[in-house]
Design a protein around this motif. Structure first.
Motif, short mmCIF file in Angstrom:
data_model
loop_
_atom_site.label_atom_id
_atom_site.label_comp_id
_atom_site.label_asym_id
_atom_site.label_seq_id
_atom_site.Cartn_x
_atom_site.Cartn_y
_atom_site.Cartn_z
N PRO A 1 136.25 49.50 1.60
CA PRO A 1 135.56 50.69 2.10
C PRO A 1 134.60 50.42 3.26
CG PRO A 1 135.66 50.74 -0.29
CD PRO A 1 136.16 49.37 0.13
N VAL A 2 133.84 49.32 3.21
CA VAL A 2 132.90 49.07 4.32
C VAL A 2 133.64 48.73 5.61
CG1 VAL A 2 130.88 48.52 2.91
CG2 VAL A 2 132.41 46.68 3.61
N LYS B 1 128.85 58.91 8.23
CA LYS B 1 128.38 59.75 7.11
C LYS B 1 129.52 60.54 6.50
CE LYS B 1 125.14 62.12 4.70
NZ LYS B 1 125.79 63.29 4.23
N ALA B 2 130.42 61.04 7.32
CA ALA B 2 131.55 61.81 6.79
C ALA B 2 132.40 60.97 5.84
CB ALA B 2 132.40 62.34 7.94
N LEU B 3 132.71 59.74 6.24
CA LEU B 3 133.49 58.87 5.36
C LEU B 3 132.69 58.46 4.13
CD1 LEU B 3 135.54 56.58 7.76
CD2 LEU B 3 136.45 58.07 5.96
N TYR B 4 131.42 58.19 4.32
CA TYR B 4 130.58 57.83 3.16
C TYR B 4 130.58 58.97 2.15
CZ TYR B 4 126.52 56.46 0.39
OH TYR B 4 125.68 56.12 -0.66
N ASP B 5 130.39 60.19 2.61
CA ASP B 5 130.41 61.34 1.69
C ASP B 5 131.76 61.45 0.98
OD1 ASP B 5 127.81 62.00 2.36
OD2 ASP B 5 128.38 63.64 3.71
N ALA B 6 132.83 61.32 1.74
CA ALA B 6 134.17 61.45 1.15
C ALA B 6 134.47 60.32 0.17
CB ALA B 6 135.23 61.49 2.26
N MET B 7 134.14 59.09 0.54
CA MET B 7 134.36 57.96 -0.36
C MET B 7 133.47 58.05 -1.58
SD MET B 7 134.61 54.69 2.16
CE MET B 7 135.88 54.54 3.41
N GLY B 8 132.18 58.30 -1.34
CA GLY B 8 131.23 58.36 -2.44
C GLY B 8 131.55 59.45 -3.45
N THR B 9 131.99 60.59 -2.97
CA THR B 9 132.36 61.69 -3.87
C THR B 9 133.53 61.28 -4.76
OG1 THR B 9 131.55 63.36 -2.32
CG2 THR B 9 133.17 64.09 -3.96
N ARG B 10 134.48 60.56 -4.20
CA ARG B 10 135.64 60.10 -4.97
C ARG B 10 135.23 59.01 -5.97
NH1 ARG B 10 140.65 61.37 -3.09
NH2 ARG B 10 140.67 62.81 -1.35
N ILE B 11 134.39 58.08 -5.52
CA ILE B 11 134.03 56.94 -6.37
C ILE B 11 133.06 57.35 -7.47
CG2 ILE B 11 132.82 54.71 -6.44
CD1 ILE B 11 133.81 54.28 -3.51
N HIS B 12 131.99 58.03 -7.11
CA HIS B 12 130.90 58.23 -8.06
C HIS B 12 131.10 59.46 -8.94
CE1 HIS B 12 129.36 54.68 -6.33
NE2 HIS B 12 129.32 55.23 -5.13
N PRO B 13 130.91 60.68 -8.47
CA PRO B 13 131.20 61.77 -9.40
C PRO B 13 132.68 61.84 -9.77
CG PRO B 13 130.39 62.65 -7.29
CD PRO B 13 130.33 61.16 -7.21
N GLY B 14 133.57 61.40 -8.85
CA GLY B 14 135.01 61.47 -9.11
C GLY B 14 135.54 60.38 -10.02
N GLY B 15 134.81 59.26 -10.16
CA GLY B 15 135.22 58.20 -11.07
C GLY B 15 136.42 57.38 -10.62
N VAL C 1 140.76 55.49 -2.83
CA VAL C 1 139.55 56.12 -2.29
C VAL C 1 139.62 56.15 -0.77
CG1 VAL C 1 137.07 55.75 -1.96
CG2 VAL C 1 138.06 55.60 -4.26
N VAL C 2 139.97 55.02 -0.17
CA VAL C 2 140.02 54.91 1.29
C VAL C 2 141.05 55.89 1.86
CG1 VAL C 2 140.85 53.37 3.13
CG2 VAL C 2 139.11 52.57 1.52
N VAL C 3 142.24 55.90 1.30
CA VAL C 3 143.31 56.78 1.80
C VAL C 3 142.89 58.24 1.68
CG1 VAL C 3 145.67 57.57 1.35
CG2 VAL C 3 145.17 55.11 1.42
N GLY C 4 142.35 58.62 0.54
CA GLY C 4 141.92 60.00 0.33
C GLY C 4 140.78 60.40 1.24
N ALA C 5 139.80 59.51 1.42
CA ALA C 5 138.64 59.81 2.26
C ALA C 5 139.05 59.97 3.72
CB ALA C 5 137.58 58.72 2.11
N ILE C 6 139.96 59.12 4.16
CA ILE C 6 140.45 59.22 5.54
C ILE C 6 141.12 60.58 5.77
CG2 ILE C 6 142.21 58.31 7.13
CD1 ILE C 6 141.44 55.50 6.02
#
Length: 194
Positions: free
Chosen positions: A58-59, A75-89, A96-101
């Protein structure tokens, strides 16, 4: 703010800072740091080492997006990745990377950056920039404001509205006090992603 998308506590702090932007005259600049870099020479349990090895992906992608497509994608990628990883589990970082992109509208080919070591020097530079401000005895997040820099705060749930502003005010007060280094207590619960 320096963040690693894999860190749940950085995620909580980022959500708090977004609230602070609403009630205080600040604008957050989003920067990458890496738990993988921070922990690469440490003796870690096998499962945590495996997570650190995967956390490079991810980084690398965030750094590659910044270099190839512009600062606005950090920030856009951080939000997208973080949403998938943290609340999304979702802890399958390739997924995560593919979906966030896709979420932020960047080319699918950017996902290849997750495994490309050519981005590591830029990851290390960004990481060093943040960690140099606070020292090596901390992790992510790192926040800098003017001449004041600090680790954290580690907080859950993320305060909202004026409560977020009051925490900001207090954090700046203690972190800006010469000779002040630490406030800490044992965490009794994990992050609350609401």
């Amino acid at each position: 703010m320096w963040f690693d998308p894999a860190c749940p506590w950085a995620w909580m702090t980022s959500r708090w800072l977004m609230e602070v932007e609403k009630v205080r005259d600040i604008e957050v600049s989003w920067q990458v740091m890496s738990l993988s870099v921070l922990n690469e020479k440490r003796d870690l349990p096998k499962d945590y080492r495996a997570m650190m090895d995967q956390a490079w992906g991810p980084v690398r992608v965030v750094i590659a997006a910044r270099e190839l497509y512009g600062e606005e994608y950090v920030k856009a990628l951080y939000d997208a990745m973080g949403t998938r990883i943290h609340p999304g589990g979702d802890h399958d970082y390739q997924s995560v990377v593919v979906g966030a992109i896709a979420d932020v509208g960047l080319p699918e080919s950017l996902a290849k950056a997750a495994t490309m070591k050519k981005w590591d020097a830029a990851v290390r530079r960004s990481h060093k920039e943040g960690i140099t401000l606070v020292g090596i005895d901390v992790g992510t997040p790192v926040i800098a404001f003017g001449d004041t820099a600090f680790f954290g705060p580690v907080v859950t749930p993320a305060p909202k509205g004026e409560a977020a502003g009051k925490l900001w005010d207090g954090t700046l007060l203690v972190a800006g006090t010469p000779g002040f280094y630490e406030i800490k207590r044992t965490r009794t619960q994990g992050p609350i992603f609401d």
